[in-house]
Write a protein that holds these residues in place. Structure first.
Motif, PDB file in Angstrom:
ATOM      1  N   ALA A   1      60.035  18.562  29.346  1.00  0.00           N
ATOM      2  CA  ALA A   1      59.791  19.340  31.048  1.00  0.00           C
ATOM      3  C   ALA A   1      58.273  19.605  30.362  1.00  0.00           C
ATOM      4  N   ASP A   2      58.121  19.747  31.731  1.00  0.00           N
ATOM      5  CA  ASP A   2      56.492  19.958  32.695  1.00  0.00           C
ATOM      6  C   ASP A   2      56.241  21.417  31.604  1.00  0.00           C
ATOM      7  N   PRO A   3      55.585  22.307  30.528  1.00  0.00           N
ATOM      8  CA  PRO A   3      55.546  23.579  30.452  1.00  0.00           C
ATOM      9  C   PRO A   3      55.277  24.815  31.484  1.00  0.00           C
TER      10      PRO A   3
ATOM     11  N   VAL B   1      49.397  26.356  29.573  1.00  0.00           N
ATOM     12  CA  VAL B   1      49.398  25.319  29.297  1.00  0.00           C
ATOM     13  C   VAL B   1      48.570  24.812  28.604  1.00  0.00           C
ATOM     14  N   SER B   2      46.679  26.225  28.860  1.00  0.00           N
ATOM     15  CA  SER B   2      45.953  25.253  28.753  1.00  0.00           C
ATOM     16  C   SER B   2      46.245  25.688  26.911  1.00  0.00           C
TER      17      SER B   2
ATOM     18  N   ILE C   1      62.123  20.045  25.002  1.00  0.00           N
ATOM     19  CA  ILE C   1      61.097  20.152  24.866  1.00  0.00           C
ATOM     20  C   ILE C   1      59.423  19.969  25.832  1.00  0.00           C
ATOM     21  N   ILE C   2      58.766  21.622  24.967  1.00  0.00           N
ATOM     22  CA  ILE C   2      57.344  21.262  26.113  1.00  0.00           C
ATOM     23  C   ILE C   2      56.150  20.530  25.385  1.00  0.00           C
TER      24      ILE C   2
ATOM     25  N   GLU D   1      51.518  32.507  21.847  1.00  0.00           N
ATOM     26  CA  GLU D   1      50.679  33.125  22.530  1.00  0.00           C
ATOM     27  C   GLU D   1      50.780  32.662  24.159  1.00  0.00           C
ATOM     28  N   ALA D   2      50.413  31.075  24.087  1.00  0.00           N
ATOM     29  CA  ALA D   2      51.458  30.101  24.769  1.00  0.00           C
ATOM     30  C   ALA D   2      52.393  30.924  26.491  1.00  0.00           C
ATOM     31  N   ILE D   3      53.071  31.128  25.248  1.00  0.00           N
ATOM     32  CA  ILE D   3      54.919  31.454  25.201  1.00  0.00           C
ATOM     33  C   ILE D   3      54.460  32.593  26.028  1.00  0.00           C
ATOM     34  N   ASN D   4      53.651  33.733  25.533  1.00  0.00           N
ATOM     35  CA  ASN D   4      53.641  34.847  25.418  1.00  0.00           C
ATOM     36  C   ASN D   4      53.062  35.139  27.224  1.00  0.00           C
TER      37      ASN D   4
END
Length: 409
Positions: free
Chosen positions: A17-19, A26-27, A57-58, A405-408
């Motif tokens: 999947a696209d995050p 994304v960054s 899967i991201i 950190e990316a997910i939060n």
């Protein structure tokens, strides 16, 4: 519970999947992947990273090492996950204890006070090497509190010797029983401490638990776990049929990669597990449960997803939910101390910027799989380079922190 469980890779496998779809930064996720890919422990001998979030899967990355490892390292490359194998075994132990609950439980004595009382009567074929072994319980060997020594002499580092008064093949179980040793290497003739009153990370109590399971079920541990768990979650049949006997380790890095999945076997003729001399033993073959489980990063992530979902896959409860919770919680020793280890799982509750419910499997060369239930997150990392422990720990904690950190956001 999730609506999606990935079919086998040959039937489509994981969704990618696209995050952005999941609200991920994304960054920051790209920064985490770049950190993994550029680390010395990845660039030297390669590495693989699979991040599963909300069942998709991201992020996924495969790096070919400049000094060794799979050439090239691609999605289909299989790597020995080393001690993460222990958590595969621990998953199977939970199934076994449930299936045979009328005959064995966590407090059952493994060696017992006599051959007739023992789960492993083979150990009584010669005099017991340490009377304290009679007090080893099932819960001790799977929590690393049995008192067995640590060193794993895969490369047969020195001359083999029988202890005085002991005989038998220079093979895996005879070694675990403490009947023979390598010169200058810690052995298993005497325990390090009274069972239940200390912590020492070791393969050798686990291998004896695997023997107990084979004795009771009548089949090797690998096929037992495959039929009840691994096949159900879409893992390849070679994990059952490719029971390779030759440990291909040829240097201290213990590299073991292939285009083909498999799970190593030791114990008798043609087998060299733990430095055995490939001789025949009356105790026969069994799956090696301390290491040698070889698969792709995507396939091992299936196990992480099974753990995340508390042993459930689709409409089947493959592993008791209570077992997953117990195995991934700190085990309390008889003296009240609790290491960050449960039953074959590491409890990662001290990382500052990662949720305290994080736990996982860990293996040599940073073959680790981490689960964070509160974030619906699985992170699988494979590699073939093992830096000093402080560098290893910093790498893993930093990687997990960046992903969180990316997910939060």
């Amino acid at each position: 519970m999730p609506e999606f469980y990935p079919p086998p890779e040959k039937e489509g496998g994981w969704r990618v999947a696209d995050p952005k779809k999941h609200g991920v930064n994304v960054s920051k996720l790209a920064e985490a992947v770049n950190y993994h890919d550029k680390a010395d422990c990845t660039t030297s001998h390669g590495g693989a990273l699979v991040v599963v979030y909300n069942g998709d899967i991201i992020a996924e990355s495969y790096v070919t090492g400049s000094e060794g490892g799979p050439q090239p390292w691609i999605r289909e490359s299989c790597n020995d996950v080393k001690s993460s194998t222990k958590s595969v075994f621990g998953t199977g132990v939970g199934v076994f204890l449930d299936e045979y609950r009328d005959r064995v439980n966590l407090d059952t004595l493994l060696v017992g006070g006599s051959r007739d009382e023992s789960l492993i009567p083979q150990i009584w074929d010669q005099p017991l090497t340490d009377p304290r072994k009679q007090d080893i319980k099932v819960k001790h060997v799977i929590s690393m509190t049995s008192g067995h020594a640590s060193d794993e002499p895969w490369l047969a580092p020195s001359q083999r010797h029988h202890f005085k008064g002991y005989t038998g093949a220079y093979q895996m179980y005879e070694y675990c029983f403490g009947w023979w040793r390598f010169e200058g290497i810690p052995d298993h003739h005497k325990l390090l401490f009274e069972p239940g009153y200390g912590f020492n990370y070791s393969n050798f109590g686990l291998e004896q638990m695997a023997l107990a399971m084979r004795n009771m079920t009548g089949e090797m541990v690998g096929p037992y776990i495959y039929d009840r768990v691994l096949s159900e979650i879409g893992m390849p049949i070679e994990l059952k049929t490719n029971a390779y006997r030759d440990m291909v380790y040829n240097d201290p890095r213990e590299l073991n990669f292939s285009d083909t999945p498999g799970w190593g076997v030791g114990g008798s003729e043609e087998c060299n597990a733990y430095g055995a001399d490939r001789s025949m033993s009356p105790y026969g073959y069994n799956t090696i449960v301390g290491s040698t489980f070889r698969c792709t990063a995507r396939d091992f992530a299936r196990l992480g997803y099974l753990w995340l979902n508390e042993g459930r896959w689709g409409d089947k409860q493959l592993v008791p939910e209570a077992w997953i919770k117990q195995a991934t919680s700190r085990f309390k020793q008889a003296n009240g101390k609790a290491h960050n280890y449960g039953y074959t799982f590491w409890v990662q509750d001290t990382w500052e910027n990662v949720p305290r419910d994080c736990y996982g499997s860990r293996g040599h060369n940073i073959n680790d799989c981490y689960v964070v239930p509160s974030l619906d997150l699985v992170v699988m990392r494979m590699g073939n380079d093992n830096p000093p422990s402080d560098q290893r720990n910093l790498f893993v904690e930093t990687l997990m922190t960046k992903i969180v950190e990316a997910i939060n956001r």
